[in-house]
Design an enzyme around this catalytic site. Structure first.
Site, PDB file in Angstrom:
ATOM      1  N   SER A  88       0.787  -1.107   0.004  1.00 36.36           N
ATOM      2  CA  SER A  88      -0.017   0.038  -0.028  1.00 36.36           C
ATOM      3  C   SER A  88       0.808   1.377  -0.076  1.00 36.36           C
ATOM      4  O   SER A  88       0.377   2.305  -0.412  1.00 36.36           O
ATOM      5  CB  SER A  88      -0.729  -0.088   1.177  1.00 36.36           C
ATOM      6  OG  SER A  88      -1.668  -1.063   1.321  1.00 36.36           O
ATOM      7  N   ASN A 114      -3.580   5.820  -1.421  1.00 34.60           N
ATOM      8  CA  ASN A 114      -3.210   5.656  -0.081  1.00 34.60           C
ATOM      9  C   ASN A 114      -2.541   7.103   0.258  1.00 34.60           C
ATOM     10  O   ASN A 114      -2.623   7.479   1.369  1.00 34.60           O
ATOM     11  CB  ASN A 114      -2.518   4.597   0.209  1.00 34.60           C
ATOM     12  CG  ASN A 114      -3.353   3.332   0.480  1.00 34.60           C
ATOM     13  OD1 ASN A 114      -4.189   3.840   1.295  1.00 34.60           O
ATOM     14  ND2 ASN A 114      -3.062   2.376  -0.167  1.00 34.60           N
ATOM     15  N   HIS A 129      -1.704  -2.940  -6.920  1.00 33.86           N
ATOM     16  CA  HIS A 129      -2.299  -2.775  -5.596  1.00 33.86           C
ATOM     17  C   HIS A 129      -3.749  -3.000  -5.722  1.00 33.86           C
ATOM     18  O   HIS A 129      -4.396  -2.168  -6.619  1.00 33.86           O
ATOM     19  CB  HIS A 129      -1.906  -1.257  -5.356  1.00 33.86           C
ATOM     20  CG  HIS A 129      -2.415  -0.771  -4.177  1.00 33.86           C
ATOM     21  ND1 HIS A 129      -2.812   0.456  -3.773  1.00 33.86           N
ATOM     22  CD2 HIS A 129      -2.608  -1.462  -2.996  1.00 33.86           C
ATOM     23  CE1 HIS A 129      -3.361   0.466  -2.496  1.00 33.86           C
ATOM     24  NE2 HIS A 129      -3.118  -0.822  -1.886  1.00 33.86           N
ATOM     25  N   GLU A 144      -4.372  -0.685  -8.933  1.00 29.96           N
ATOM     26  CA  GLU A 144      -3.373   0.514  -9.323  1.00 29.96           C
ATOM     27  C   GLU A 144      -2.080  -0.170  -9.540  1.00 29.96           C
ATOM     28  O   GLU A 144      -1.662  -1.032  -8.816  1.00 29.96           O
ATOM     29  CB  GLU A 144      -3.196   1.307  -7.686  1.00 29.96           C
ATOM     30  CG  GLU A 144      -2.896   2.741  -7.850  1.00 29.96           C
ATOM     31  CD  GLU A 144      -2.897   2.988  -6.296  1.00 29.96           C
ATOM     32  OE1 GLU A 144      -2.807   2.500  -5.382  1.00 29.96           O
ATOM     33  OE2 GLU A 144      -2.927   4.529  -6.155  1.00 29.96           O
TER      34      GLU A 144
HETATM   35  N1  LIG Z   1      -5.909  -4.345   4.368  1.00 34.66           N
HETATM   36  C1  LIG Z   1      -6.473  -3.820   3.172  1.00 34.66           C
HETATM   37  O1  LIG Z   1      -7.273  -3.428   3.072  1.00 34.66           O
HETATM   38  C2  LIG Z   1      -4.907  -3.829   2.076  1.00 34.66           C
HETATM   39  C3  LIG Z   1      -5.533  -3.111   0.974  1.00 34.66           C
HETATM   40  C4  LIG Z   1      -4.726  -3.197  -0.045  1.00 34.66           C
HETATM   41  C5  LIG Z   1      -3.058  -3.541   0.032  1.00 34.66           C
HETATM   42  N2  LIG Z   1      -2.879  -4.173   1.309  1.00 34.66           N
HETATM   43  C6  LIG Z   1      -1.505  -4.677   1.334  1.00 34.66           C
HETATM   44  O2  LIG Z   1      -1.581  -6.006   1.340  1.00 34.66           O
HETATM   45  C7  LIG Z   1      -0.354  -6.598   2.260  1.00 34.66           C
HETATM   46  C8  LIG Z   1      -1.242  -7.530   3.148  1.00 34.66           C
HETATM   47  O3  LIG Z   1      -2.076  -6.807   4.133  1.00 34.66           O
HETATM   48  P1  LIG Z   1      -3.089  -7.679   4.645  1.00 34.66           P
HETATM   49  O4  LIG Z   1      -4.222  -6.578   5.196  1.00 34.66           O
HETATM   50  O5  LIG Z   1      -3.657  -8.849   3.825  1.00 34.66           O
HETATM   51  O6  LIG Z   1      -2.522  -8.128   6.048  1.00 34.66           O
HETATM   52  P2  LIG Z   1      -2.642  -9.351   6.956  1.00 34.66           P
HETATM   53  O7  LIG Z   1      -1.880  -9.281   8.149  1.00 34.66           O
HETATM   54  O8  LIG Z   1      -4.024  -9.860   7.042  1.00 34.66           O
HETATM   55  O9  LIG Z   1      -2.046 -10.545   6.184  1.00 34.66           O
HETATM   56  C9  LIG Z   1      -0.549 -10.759   6.005  1.00 34.66           C
HETATM   57  C10 LIG Z   1      -0.252 -11.858   5.592  1.00 34.66           C
HETATM   58  O10 LIG Z   1       1.197 -12.181   5.458  1.00 34.66           O
HETATM   59  C11 LIG Z   1       1.493 -13.595   5.801  1.00 34.66           C
HETATM   60  N3  LIG Z   1       3.024 -13.223   6.222  1.00 34.66           N
HETATM   61  C12 LIG Z   1       3.624 -12.661   7.070  1.00 34.66           C
HETATM   62  N4  LIG Z   1       4.820 -13.011   6.910  1.00 34.66           N
HETATM   63  C13 LIG Z   1       4.842 -13.831   5.941  1.00 34.66           C
HETATM   64  C14 LIG Z   1       6.238 -14.302   5.465  1.00 34.66           C
HETATM   65  N5  LIG Z   1       7.319 -14.290   6.020  1.00 34.66           N
HETATM   66  N6  LIG Z   1       6.094 -15.251   4.277  1.00 34.66           N
HETATM   67  C15 LIG Z   1       4.965 -15.554   3.876  1.00 34.66           C
HETATM   68  N7  LIG Z   1       3.687 -14.960   4.321  1.00 34.66           N
HETATM   69  C16 LIG Z   1       3.751 -13.975   5.397  1.00 34.66           C
HETATM   70  C17 LIG Z   1       0.565 -13.647   6.988  1.00 34.66           C
HETATM   71  O11 LIG Z   1       0.555 -14.959   7.291  1.00 34.66           O
HETATM   72  C18 LIG Z   1      -0.784 -13.100   6.558  1.00 34.66           C
HETATM   73  O12 LIG Z   1      -1.530 -14.077   5.807  1.00 34.66           O
HETATM   74  C19 LIG Z   1       0.288  -5.211   2.706  1.00 34.66           C
HETATM   75  O13 LIG Z   1       1.121  -4.994   1.940  1.00 34.66           O
HETATM   76  C20 LIG Z   1      -0.621  -4.108   2.734  1.00 34.66           C
HETATM   77  O14 LIG Z   1      -0.455  -2.934   2.833  1.00 34.66           O
HETATM   78  C21 LIG Z   1      -3.843  -4.163   2.435  1.00 34.66           C
END
Ligand SMILES: NC(=O)c1ccc[n+]([C@@H]2O[C@H](COP(=O)([O-])OP(=O)(O)OC[C@H]3O[C@@H](n4cnc5c(N)ncnc54)[C@H](O)[C@@H]3O)[C@@H](O)[C@H]2O)c1
Length: 271
Positions: free
Chosen positions: A107, A179, A128, A140
């Protein structure tokens, strides 16, 4: 986000592998996917055949080596630079096709920073998605200074023609388009609540009914995950050094206390 992206791709007919950190995380992801696809079937959004086809398109793995033959990998791990570096450096060493593209769903972290841990920065870009990925229409796309035109065009065609999304392109500045605009607004909503200027529900109702937003800022923070939004704000604050991006103390305390929003059952609201 990872399970949402996998669901979207499986529904679009792609063969897709979900890689998670361990078997517990795999079972949690499988549960989320089965629930979400089951709900789509119940609500008549997909039929039995589409449900079966999508479920059959998904593989679950705990080792990144399982992704070696993929054309495209979309990384969606925690918003922590060191973890992204580790994943990209490992993937870089194991992809079998020289044309394979490595994308990040980050993000806020600049793509050039992530691409620096690979030997293929021309085939690394930001892809994204928005939450929930199967529903939100936008993707994005963020090329770094080193991403090739062929890479961005290929991924754009995939996002548009195969996934049915609308794409926008943004420069590789932290937060990109959405963002960079959204996070200062969310932080302002938290500061307003923290200062006792209005109740959480009144802040959210204000933005929903006053500005026709589908969700207010505090509800949206709970949906995104307070841990995720705090990491995103920290990363934007590091990029721009402007106070409007800084996570307010209340957000940091809530993250420490495990109040991460919907995913933990409590954030600004209880679920
Ligand atoms: N939450 C949102 O609304 C949103 C929207 C767009 C983008 N994002 C981006 O997406 C990404 C994930 O966000 P999220 O909300 O899904 O987070 P989350 O915490 O729900 O999920 C993160 C995932 O990463 C996994 N993980 C952690 N360390 C790891 C590793 N070393 N190897 C493999 N997997 C690993 C975890 O098991 C978990 O399933 C981030 O970069 C975030 O900025 C989030």
């Amino acid at each position: 986000m990872g399970s949402g992206i996998v669901e979207l791709m499986a529904l679009a007919g792609c063969s897709v592998t979900l890689a998670e950190i361990d078997s517990g995380a795999i079972e949690a992801a499988r549960g989320r996917l089965e629930k979400s696809l089951g709900r789509a079937l119940e609500r008549g959004k997909i039929d039995e055949a589409a449900h079966a086809a999508a479920s059959g398109n998904i593989g679950y793995e705990t080792e990144l080596i399982a992704l070696a033959d993929c054309d495209l990998v979309v990384e969606a791990v925690v918003e922590v630079e060191a973890v992204k570096h580790q994943i990209f450096s490992t993937l870089d060493g194991l992809m079998s096709s020289p044309d394979a593209v490595l994308a990040s769903n980050t993000s806020s972290i600049p793509i050039a920073t992530i691409a620096a841990s690979t030997t293929r920065p021309d085939r690394v870009l930001g892809m994204h998605f928005f939450n929930p990925a199967p529903v939100q229409k936008l993707v994005e796309l963020i090329p770094s200074l080193l991403t090739s035109d062929a890479t961005i065009d290929r991924v754009d065609a995939f996002a548009t023609d195969v996934l049915g999304k609308t794409t926008i392109r943004a420069k590789d500045n932290g937060g990109f388009v959405v963002n960079k605009l959204l996070v200062p607004y969310l932080m302002a909503g938290i500061r307003m609540f923290e200062a006792g200027e209005a109740a959480a529900a009144d802040i959210d109702t204000g933005m929903k009914l006053g500005c026709a937003h589908p969700m207010g800022p505090l509800e949206l923070c709970d949906l995104i995950g307070l841990d995720v939004i705090a990491d995103v704000a920290e990363s934007l604050h590091a990029e721009y050094a402007e106070p409007l991006y800084a996570p307010p103390p209340l957000l940091k305390r809530m993250v420490t206390a495990g109040l991460h929003g919907r995913k933990t059952g409590r954030g600004f609201y209880e679920y």
